[in-house]
Design an enzyme around this catalytic site. Sequence first.
Site, PDB file in Angstrom:
ATOM      1  N   GLU A   1       0.823  -1.211   0.000  1.00  0.00           N
ATOM      2  CA  GLU A   1       0.000   0.000   0.000  1.00  0.00           C
ATOM      3  C   GLU A   1       0.860   1.266   0.000  1.00  0.00           C
ATOM      4  O   GLU A   1       0.431   2.313  -0.453  1.00  0.00           O
ATOM      5  CB  GLU A   1      -0.918   0.020   1.236  1.00  0.00           C
ATOM      6  CG  GLU A   1      -2.362  -0.242   0.890  1.00  0.00           C
ATOM      7  CD  GLU A   1      -3.329  -0.129   2.063  1.00  0.00           C
ATOM      8  OE1 GLU A   1      -2.970   0.418   3.116  1.00  0.00           O
ATOM      9  OE2 GLU A   1      -4.458  -0.601   1.915  1.00  0.00           O
TER      10      GLU A   1
ATOM     11  N   HIS B   1       7.184 -27.031  -1.158  1.00  0.00           N
ATOM     12  CA  HIS B   1       6.432 -28.121  -1.791  1.00  0.00           C
ATOM     13  C   HIS B   1       5.312 -27.581  -2.671  1.00  0.00           C
ATOM     14  O   HIS B   1       4.447 -28.330  -3.097  1.00  0.00           O
ATOM     15  CB  HIS B   1       5.897 -29.073  -0.712  1.00  0.00           C
ATOM     16  CG  HIS B   1       6.997 -29.696   0.092  1.00  0.00           C
ATOM     17  ND1 HIS B   1       7.440 -30.992  -0.114  1.00  0.00           N
ATOM     18  CD2 HIS B   1       7.785 -29.181   1.071  1.00  0.00           C
ATOM     19  CE1 HIS B   1       8.437 -31.246   0.722  1.00  0.00           C
ATOM     20  NE2 HIS B   1       8.674 -30.162   1.448  1.00  0.00           N
TER      21      HIS B   1
ATOM     22  N   LYS C   1     -14.016   0.744  -3.926  1.00  0.00           N
ATOM     23  CA  LYS C   1     -15.078   1.156  -2.999  1.00  0.00           C
ATOM     24  C   LYS C   1     -16.175   1.903  -3.750  1.00  0.00           C
ATOM     25  O   LYS C   1     -17.358   1.666  -3.541  1.00  0.00           O
ATOM     26  CB  LYS C   1     -14.509   2.048  -1.891  1.00  0.00           C
ATOM     27  CG  LYS C   1     -13.628   1.310  -0.905  1.00  0.00           C
ATOM     28  CD  LYS C   1     -13.221   2.218   0.233  1.00  0.00           C
ATOM     29  CE  LYS C   1     -12.125   1.595   1.068  1.00  0.00           C
ATOM     30  NZ  LYS C   1     -11.494   2.527   1.983  1.00  0.00           N
TER      31      LYS C   1
HETATM   32  O1  PA5 Z   1      -3.435   1.329   5.972  1.00  0.00           O
HETATM   33  C1  PA5 Z   1      -4.532   1.817   5.870  1.00  0.00           C
HETATM   34  O2  PA5 Z   1      -4.709   3.040   5.996  1.00  0.00           O
HETATM   35  C2  PA5 Z   1      -5.766   0.969   5.564  1.00  0.00           C
HETATM   36  O3  PA5 Z   1      -5.441  -0.363   5.476  1.00  0.00           O
HETATM   37  C3  PA5 Z   1      -6.793   1.138   6.658  1.00  0.00           C
HETATM   38  O4  PA5 Z   1      -6.205   0.800   7.878  1.00  0.00           O
HETATM   39  C4  PA5 Z   1      -8.014   0.263   6.427  1.00  0.00           C
HETATM   40  O5  PA5 Z   1      -8.557   0.564   5.187  1.00  0.00           O
HETATM   41  C5  PA5 Z   1      -9.036   0.458   7.526  1.00  0.00           C
HETATM   42  O6  PA5 Z   1      -9.429   1.806   7.620  1.00  0.00           O
HETATM   43  P1  PA5 Z   1     -10.202   2.344   8.867  1.00  0.00           P
HETATM   44  O7  PA5 Z   1      -9.329   2.232  10.064  1.00  0.00           O
HETATM   45  O8  PA5 Z   1     -10.528   3.779   8.537  1.00  0.00           O
HETATM   46  O9  PA5 Z   1     -11.470   1.505   9.033  1.00  0.00           O
END
Ligand code: PA5
Length: 424
Positions: A278, A299, A414
Site C-alpha cells: 500500500e 512443496h 469502494k
Molecule cells: O493502511 C490503511 O490506511 C488501511 O489499510 C486502513 O487501515 C483500512 O482501510 C481500515 O481503515 P479504517 O481504520 O478507517 O477503518
Amino acid sequence: MMKLDTKHAFLKEDIAGYQDIVTKCHEDLHNKTGKGNDYVGWVEWPNNYDKEEYARLKSVAADIREKCDVLMVCGIGGSYLGARAAVEMINGMYSDKKPEIIFFGNTFSSTYIAQVMEYIKDKEVAVNVISKSGTTTETALAFRLLKQFMEEKYGKEEAAKRIVATTDKARGTLKTIADKEVYETFVIPDDIGGRFSVITPVGLFPIAVAGIDTDAIMTGLKKAYEDLKDPDLSKNDAYAYAVSRRILENQGKDVEMLVSYETQMTMVAEWWKQLFGESEGKECKGNLPTSANFSTDLHSLGQFVQDGKKVLYETLLLIDKPTLDLNFPEDADNLDGMNYLAGKSVDWVNKMACQGTLEAHEETGGVPNLILTLDDMSAESFGYMCYFFFKACAITCYMLDINPFNQPGVEVYKKNMFRLLGKK
Ligand code: PA5
C-alpha cells in the site's frame, strides 16, 4: 536485534553509492519535509506516545482478560493486521492463553461471519472495534451485527461496558456511536496511518488482551529508534535494506518474496505485504510484495522460485532462536529410516533446510537473496522489527519519489461497490 546480510543478493551496485540520496530522504522524514509529512507521527512515537492512555489501555485489557473467553477484534487492513501478526508471532498458533482473540470485520464472507457468530454464542465476549474513518464497510457491517448480539446477550448497559472503540479522537461515525453509547475509547493519532498503527492502541490494546507484554514491545521500538536514527548506510540496516530493494529493482527484479521458516510468522508476512504494497505500489512504480513460508511452500511455490521466470528476489526473515525446540528421538526399528536425525534438534533441521534452500535458489536458481535475521519471536523483537520495516518502507518509497502514506488506489473498488450496493 535485526541484521541485514547482502552477501547472497548479487547486488551489482554499491549500497554506499546511495548515501547522499538516503541522507536526503532521512532528513525529509525526520524534518517532516517529505511527501505525506502529515503522517509521520510514528517516527517519534517511541518517545512521545501518550503514557496516560497507554496505562489506561493496560488496565482495561487486564479487566477484559479477567472476565472474557473471547475478544472480538473488529477491523480491517491496518486496523487488524498488526495485532494479528503480533499475537501469532509471539504467542504461537495454539497458545493456551485466554482470552481467545478472534479477528472479525475484515471480510464480507457470509460463511465466515455466520460461523463466528455461532461460535461465540455461549461464550463470555468483549469487542474491540477499530476504525479510523469509522465508515469502512466490512468493519461497519460486522460491528452492527456484533453490537446487536452484545445488547441482546448482555443488555444495553453491560454490552456498553464490554465494547471498546479505537478511533479518531474527534471525528467520524464510530466516534459518534462510541460517545452516544459511552464506550471506553482509545485514540488513533491523526498523524499515524493504518499500516503504521500497530504501535498505537490499534495494535497494543488487542495485543495486551492477548496477554503479551506490551512494555517489551515499546522497549523494542525504542531500541530500533536509537539504532536506526543515523542515516549512515554502514550502520543503518533498515536503510541498507531499503537501498538493496532499489538496486534489485534496477536489476529487473520486480517481485519481492518475504520468506520465513516459522509457521507463526505467516501473519507478519501478511502485515509486511500491506505495509510495502500500500505504501509503494502507486504511480505504476514499486516492487510487488509477496510471501512464502518454507519449508511448507517449498512443496508448492519452491518450483517457481527455483526454475520459473526470473522476476523475483527473496528476502529471508530468519529467526535466530526459536521460542521452543525439541530433540528428535531414536527408534529401535528405524523403519522410517529417520535415525540419522536422532538426537538432533528440530530447529537445527529447519536451519539446515534453510541453508540447503539458500544454496539451491542462489547457486542453481540464480535468485538473489537478502537475509534479515531477527533475534527471536519475543515481544521486544516484534517492536524492533516493526520500526525497522517502517523506516525501511518510508526511505525506499522516498527514493522512488512516492508518498508512502496515502492509498489513493484503494478508493476505486469502494466507489464501484457503493454504486452496486445502492449507497447514497
Ligand atoms: O493502511 C490503511 O490506511 C488501511 O489499510 C486502513 O487501515 C483500512 O482501510 C481500515 O481503515 P479504517 O481504520 O478507517 O477503518
